[in-house]
Design a protein around this motif. Structure first.
Motif, short mmCIF file in Angstrom:
data_model
loop_
_atom_site.label_atom_id
_atom_site.label_comp_id
_atom_site.label_asym_id
_atom_site.label_seq_id
_atom_site.Cartn_x
_atom_site.Cartn_y
_atom_site.Cartn_z
N ILE A 152 -3.45 -135.88 57.48
CA ILE A 152 -3.84 -135.85 56.23
C ILE A 152 -3.68 -134.28 54.52
O ILE A 152 -3.14 -134.41 54.32
N MET A 153 -3.77 -133.30 55.76
CA MET A 153 -3.42 -131.98 55.06
C MET A 153 -3.06 -130.57 56.31
O MET A 153 -3.10 -131.52 57.19
N SER A 154 -1.81 -130.36 55.50
CA SER A 154 -1.36 -129.92 56.00
C SER A 154 -0.44 -128.60 55.83
O SER A 154 -0.07 -128.40 54.82
N TYR A 155 -0.95 -126.88 56.12
CA TYR A 155 -0.91 -125.50 55.49
C TYR A 155 -0.63 -124.66 56.18
O TYR A 155 -1.12 -124.69 57.80
N THR A 156 -0.12 -123.11 56.03
CA THR A 156 -0.30 -122.05 57.18
C THR A 156 -0.46 -121.44 55.70
O THR A 156 -0.29 -121.06 55.07
N VAL A 157 -1.63 -120.53 56.45
CA VAL A 157 -2.26 -118.94 56.73
C VAL A 157 -1.81 -118.25 57.22
O VAL A 157 -1.54 -117.85 58.35
N ASN A 158 -1.61 -117.19 56.57
CA ASN A 158 -1.23 -115.89 56.59
C ASN A 158 -2.60 -115.06 57.15
O ASN A 158 -3.28 -114.91 56.17
N ILE A 159 -3.12 -114.97 58.09
CA ILE A 159 -4.13 -114.15 57.99
C ILE A 159 -4.72 -112.38 58.08
O ILE A 159 -5.36 -112.33 57.19
N LYS A 172 -2.55 -111.12 55.48
CA LYS A 172 -2.80 -111.69 54.02
C LYS A 172 -4.05 -112.07 53.59
O LYS A 172 -3.91 -111.76 52.28
N ASN A 173 -4.65 -112.83 54.40
CA ASN A 173 -5.61 -113.47 53.76
C ASN A 173 -5.53 -114.79 52.85
O ASN A 173 -5.98 -114.57 51.50
N CYS A 174 -3.83 -115.39 52.72
CA CYS A 174 -3.82 -116.12 51.67
C CYS A 174 -3.06 -117.64 52.18
O CYS A 174 -2.68 -117.19 53.85
N ILE A 175 -2.69 -118.41 51.50
CA ILE A 175 -2.11 -119.64 52.23
C ILE A 175 -0.52 -119.42 51.77
O ILE A 175 -0.35 -119.13 50.86
N ASN A 201 -5.24 -117.43 45.62
CA ASN A 201 -5.22 -117.77 46.39
C ASN A 201 -6.00 -117.02 47.96
O ASN A 201 -5.20 -116.11 48.40
N ASN A 202 -6.89 -116.73 48.22
CA ASN A 202 -7.72 -116.00 48.79
C ASN A 202 -8.03 -117.20 49.87
O ASN A 202 -9.58 -118.02 49.67
N TYR A 203 -7.27 -117.23 50.83
CA TYR A 203 -7.86 -117.66 52.15
C TYR A 203 -9.78 -117.94 52.81
O TYR A 203 -10.58 -118.63 52.85
#
Length: 579
Positions: A264-271, A273-276, A293-295
């Motif tokens: 349904i949703m698919s996204y990637t997070v840089n942990i 840097k705390n951003c998508i 853009n702050n995860y």
């Protein structure tokens, strides 16, 4: 010492020892090639026959020739051996050309070393270099030394990488050219220097330096060939490892693509840097309304706001950033968890609609989803990357619930069966002890109903009784059928004696009904109720049931169609019919 030399000289100069040395060399050759060629699967007999043939030819050749011809032996032995190998294994022509060049270089160098060793040894003082004994000694030493080298190569050489190199012309051309050119040089040099190396008239002051030079030259040529081979094997191992990594990466990409197509949703997070970094479009409305853009903030203010209230704590606890906290520096991980999320939110943010093939209810406000999180440590950037895929599992959850219900729901009444009833009451009491009351409800004269009107009428009566009990209690109360005509209810947070008595009276009154069977016969039902308070007389299912059952007996003794609250009296035997 002189006697020892005489015995050793006699030993290595024996035609029989030359024959055995040739057999050993042939076996070593077959063993080494078997390590290199995957298709080389021959038995012991071809190697034995080839060894006997080679040994016979070697002895006859040395006895028949009246002058030293080491250059002929350097070429003859490898060529004959490779032809024999070719007869028993059909590999590529290039592979056997490569093996031939390796045999030629190694045996030529080893034969030269044997010539130098015999020249430096005192054996020249015993017999002439032109004699058959002298030449047999050289040949025997060369064959044995070559066999030892082949066995060492078979044991320690990286066979998988070397096999891959030799089956590729591009990869093996440099090593093949070096070995082929080196073989030609060694054989040619041997033919030129025979008059010097095997002469009796030249003094030791000249021959000894020549032999030393011969040893250094051959060792250098052999060493360089092994160094080139090791370097190529190392490069091939690195290339194979890179190919494996490339294939794994490609498989991972294909797997990720397949997952993303279903998600349904698919996204990637840089942990770190705390951003998508991919899939920010799913949260475009949040960004348009002033969000950044702050995860961490997107998780709290956007995602969790649309998650079912009962699941929000779990979503925060299982999130990518929380999952990464316990990881080591270079550790990867993956996990999945389920939660409920707003259907309206999914339709607006992910443009998702409930599949027509799904058997779920179309008016559901909340949809069950599964978040699959894969956390990978990036070696180059030292970042922690989380791949998050949200999958629709509503149909799966519904099927699992159906299976769970089938295992714990009574088929006649639709209430919990005894196993599930005990489980959920103990779970309720195990989490924290709160006040409550257990009701044991037994139908009066139920056996007469079955005997008079049949089991179908009895099942209908049990079903109707289950509905009566369900109507008198709350949704959070735990209701089940223990077995036969006996029911059990655990009412949570029910402490007031007056409230309990009122509920029991209403239940007694609701159970008094007139029933008409399929045959038109009428009968009336009543119930007897035993009640035990928690935690006064128990804090687990077994203890509460025991005391409620005592109270039920008291109700039966009082004439049935009534209730009794346990107050600490011991069990009194009931002589009447409990049914």
């Amino acid at each position: 010492m002189k006697d020892f030399h005489s015995v050793l000289n006699l030993f290595i100069s024996s035609p029989g020892i030359l024959f055995l040395a040739s057999v050993v060399f042939t076996f070593a050759s077959f063993y080494w090639v078997r390590k290199l060629l995957a298709e080389f699967r021959t038995s012991l007999w071809p190697a034995l026959l080839a060894g006997v043939f080679n040994g016979s030819i070697a002895v006859l050749a040395e006895l028949a020739v009246d002058r030293p011809t080491p250059y002929l032996m350097m070429a003859f032995v490898p060529i004959v051996t490779v032809l024999e190998l070719r007869l028993v294994s059909k590999d590529s022509l290039w592979a056997y050309l490569f093996i031939l060049s390796a045999f030629l270089l190694n045996f030529s160098a080893v034969h030269d070393l044997a010539v130098a060793a015999m020249g430096l040894w005192s054996y020249r003082d015993v017999c002439s270099p032109y004699s058959a004994e002298y030449r047999i000694g050289i040949f025997t030493m060369a064959l044995l030394a070559a066999a030892v080298i082949l066995l060492l190569l078979a044991r320690f050489m990286p066979a998988k990488e070397m096999s891959s190199v030799m089956h590729s012309r591009e990869k093996s051309m440099m090593l093949f050219s070096y070995m082929a050119f080196g073989s030609v040089v060694l054989i040619t040099a041997s033919a030129i220097t025979v008059p010097v190396l095997f002469s009796d008239s030249i003094s030791k002051k000249i021959t000894v330096p020549i032999f030393h030079d011969l040893i250094l030259k051959d060792l250098l040529i052999l060493g360089c060939s092994y160094l080139i081979a090791l370097l190529q094997c190392h490069a091939e191992r690195a290339a194979q490892k890179n190919n494996v990594l490339t294939e794994e990466l490609q498989q991972e990409k294909e797997f990720r693509s397949a997952i993303q197509r279903q998600a349904i949703m698919s996204y990637t997070v840089n942990i770190r840097k705390n951003c998508i970094v991919e899939g920010l479009s799913y949260f475009s409305n949040y960004i348009k309304n002033g969000g950044s853009n702050n995860y961490s903030r997107i998780l709290r203010e956007e995602i969790c706001e649309n998650v079912h209230p009962f699941d929000r704590i779990r979503v925060l606890g299982e999130s990518a950033e929380r999952s990464a906290m316990g990881l080591n520096q270079h550790e990867n991980s993956s996990h999945a968890f389920r939660f409920r999320i707003s259907r309206k939110y999914l339709e607006e943010s992910a443009k998702w609609t409930l599949p027509e093939t799904c058997g779920c209810k179309t008016d559901e406000e909340w949809i069950w989803v599964e978040a699959r999180i894969i956390i990978v440590h990036e070696e180059v950037s030292d970042d922690l990357i989380a791949y998050v895929d949200v999958m629709d599992v509503s149909e799966c959850v519904e099927q699992e619930n159906e299976l769970l219900n089938a295992a714990q729901i009574d088929g006649v009444t639709g209430l919990y069966n005894r196993t599930a009833l005990e489980k959920y009451i103990d779970i309720q009491l195990g989490e924290r002890i709160v006040s409550g009351a257990m009701f044991i409800i037994d139908m009066d004269n139920f056996k007469l109903v079955n005997d008079s009107f049949g089991h179908r009428a009895g099942d209908n009566l049990l079903y109707e009784m289950g509905n009566v009990i369900r109507s008198q209690f709350r949704r959070r109360d735990i209701i089940g059928r223990i077995g036969g005509d006996e029911f059990c209810v655990y009412a949570v947070n029910l402490r007031s004696i007056k409230t309990i008595e009122d509920k029991a009276r209403r239940l007694n009154a609701a159970a008094v009904r007139t029933h008409v069977t399929e045959q038109g016969r009428e009968f009336q039902t009543t119930i007897s109720i035993g009640i035990a308070l928690c935690p006064d007389f128990g804090d687990a299912y077994d203890s509460l049931y025991e005391h409620a059952d005592i109270a039920l007996y008291q109700a039966k003794r009082s004439g049935k169609n009534t209730f009794c609250i346990y107050s600490g009296e011991p069990r009194t035997e009931y002589s009447g019919d409990r049914m």
